[in-house]
Design a protein around this motif. Structure first.
Motif, short mmCIF file in Angstrom:
data_model
loop_
_atom_site.label_atom_id
_atom_site.label_comp_id
_atom_site.label_asym_id
_atom_site.label_seq_id
_atom_site.Cartn_x
_atom_site.Cartn_y
_atom_site.Cartn_z
N ALA A 182 0.83 -1.20 0.00
CA ALA A 182 0.00 0.00 0.00
C ALA A 182 0.87 1.25 0.00
CB ALA A 182 -0.93 0.00 1.20
N LEU A 183 1.96 1.23 0.75
CA LEU A 183 2.87 2.37 0.78
C LEU A 183 3.47 2.62 -0.60
CD1 LEU A 183 4.41 4.59 2.30
CD2 LEU A 183 6.12 2.85 2.88
N THR A 184 3.86 1.56 -1.27
CA THR A 184 4.43 1.67 -2.62
C THR A 184 3.41 2.28 -3.58
OG1 THR A 184 5.83 -0.26 -2.22
CG2 THR A 184 5.49 0.37 -4.50
N GLN A 185 2.21 1.76 -3.57
CA GLN A 185 1.16 2.28 -4.45
C GLN A 185 0.85 3.74 -4.13
OE1 GLN A 185 -1.87 -0.64 -3.72
NE2 GLN A 185 -1.09 -2.02 -5.30
N PHE A 186 0.80 4.06 -2.87
CA PHE A 186 0.53 5.41 -2.43
C PHE A 186 1.61 6.37 -2.93
CE2 PHE A 186 0.86 8.80 0.77
CZ PHE A 186 -0.44 9.25 0.81
N ALA A 187 2.86 6.00 -2.75
CA ALA A 187 3.97 6.85 -3.19
C ALA A 187 3.97 7.02 -4.71
CB ALA A 187 5.30 6.27 -2.71
N MET A 188 3.74 5.95 -5.44
CA MET A 188 3.72 6.03 -6.90
C MET A 188 2.60 6.94 -7.40
SD MET A 188 4.72 2.23 -8.32
CE MET A 188 3.35 1.42 -7.56
N SER A 189 1.48 6.94 -6.70
CA SER A 189 0.35 7.77 -7.14
C SER A 189 0.54 9.25 -6.81
CB SER A 189 -0.95 7.27 -6.50
OG SER A 189 -0.98 7.59 -5.12
N ARG A 190 1.45 9.55 -5.89
CA ARG A 190 1.62 10.93 -5.44
C ARG A 190 2.95 11.56 -5.85
NH1 ARG A 190 -2.40 9.16 -3.07
NH2 ARG A 190 -3.81 10.07 -1.62
N PHE A 191 3.89 10.75 -6.33
CA PHE A 191 5.22 11.29 -6.61
C PHE A 191 5.64 10.94 -8.03
CE2 PHE A 191 9.87 11.28 -6.43
CZ PHE A 191 10.08 12.55 -5.90
N ALA A 218 8.11 10.28 -10.87
CA ALA A 218 9.49 9.80 -10.96
C ALA A 218 10.42 10.82 -11.60
CB ALA A 218 9.53 8.48 -11.73
N ALA A 219 9.89 11.70 -12.43
CA ALA A 219 10.71 12.71 -13.09
C ALA A 219 11.27 13.74 -12.11
CB ALA A 219 9.88 13.42 -14.17
N HIS A 220 10.70 13.81 -10.91
CA HIS A 220 11.18 14.77 -9.91
C HIS A 220 12.43 14.30 -9.20
CE1 HIS A 220 6.94 16.38 -10.11
NE2 HIS A 220 7.70 17.44 -10.38
N LEU A 248 9.99 -3.45 -5.48
CA LEU A 248 8.59 -3.06 -5.67
C LEU A 248 8.46 -1.87 -6.62
CD1 LEU A 248 7.28 -3.42 -2.03
CD2 LEU A 248 6.69 -4.86 -3.97
N PHE A 249 9.44 -0.97 -6.60
CA PHE A 249 9.40 0.21 -7.46
C PHE A 249 10.11 0.00 -8.80
CE2 PHE A 249 8.36 2.56 -3.58
CZ PHE A 249 7.48 3.51 -4.06
N ALA A 250 10.76 -1.13 -8.99
CA ALA A 250 11.62 -1.35 -10.17
C ALA A 250 10.90 -1.09 -11.49
CB ALA A 250 12.18 -2.76 -10.14
N SER A 251 9.67 -1.52 -11.61
CA SER A 251 8.98 -1.39 -12.90
C SER A 251 8.27 -0.05 -13.08
CB SER A 251 7.95 -2.52 -13.03
OG SER A 251 6.96 -2.37 -12.03
N THR A 252 8.38 0.84 -12.11
CA THR A 252 7.62 2.09 -12.15
C THR A 252 8.41 3.28 -12.68
OG1 THR A 252 8.26 2.85 -9.95
CG2 THR A 252 6.37 1.34 -10.09
N GLY A 253 9.72 3.11 -12.81
CA GLY A 253 10.56 4.23 -13.22
C GLY A 253 11.04 5.07 -12.05
N HIS A 254 10.57 4.76 -10.85
CA HIS A 254 11.02 5.47 -9.65
C HIS A 254 12.37 4.91 -9.20
CE1 HIS A 254 6.71 6.44 -9.42
NE2 HIS A 254 7.09 7.49 -8.71
#
Length: 135
Positions: free
Chosen positions: A11-20, A22-24, A42-48
């Motif tokens: 849930a923390l991972t999903q929450f962070a991905m939805s609010r942050f 990756a370009a920042h 957990l973040f590997a495929s998100t670009g974060h």
């Protein structure tokens, strides 16, 4: 501004991905040495990009200190706080190793989550409380 992510690492991972975005830039993850999941994975495929910063290490003890043993044995310890499943599990091992299982029947367990409380159910605590919200 503080928001909750429902109490687990997914849930923390999903929450962070939805609010942050990756370009920042990278996310700094302040954590302990022992973790329930690999945030980088957990973040590997998100670009974060995640920077792990281990800020503490919880080391398991082999036995209770003499003061803790005496307090538990004399039933002076009325409550115990559990912030992690690992801590709850190890506490139960220490209780068994010290032959203090009956002492749990007079103590209240306060648990950070229902998942942690699950490890306490078979120990026979007088009461078990878990946080309704993971914050």
């Amino acid at each position: 501004n503080v928001e909750s992510a429902s109490g687990n690492v997914v849930a923390l991972t999903q929450f962070a991905m939805s609010r942050f975005d990756a370009a920042h830039g990278p996310l700094l993850y302040a954590c302990g040495r022992q973790r329930s999941a690999d945030m980088r994975e957990l973040f590997a495929s998100t670009g974060h990009h995640i920077i792990l910063l281990e800020v503490y290490e919880a080391k398991l003890v082999r036995h209770f200190s003499p003061q803790a043993h005496a307090a538990i044995a004399a039933q002076h310890a009325k409550a115990v706080l559990f912030y992690s499943s690992r801590t709850a599990q190890h506490f139960m091992r220490l209780i068994a190793r010290a032959g203090l299982e009956e002492s749990c029947r007079t103590m209240t367990a306060f648990c950070l989550s229902e998942g942690i409380a699950g490890f306490c159910r078979d120990a026979g605590f007088a009461q078990i409380h878990s946080s309704r919200h993971p914050n």
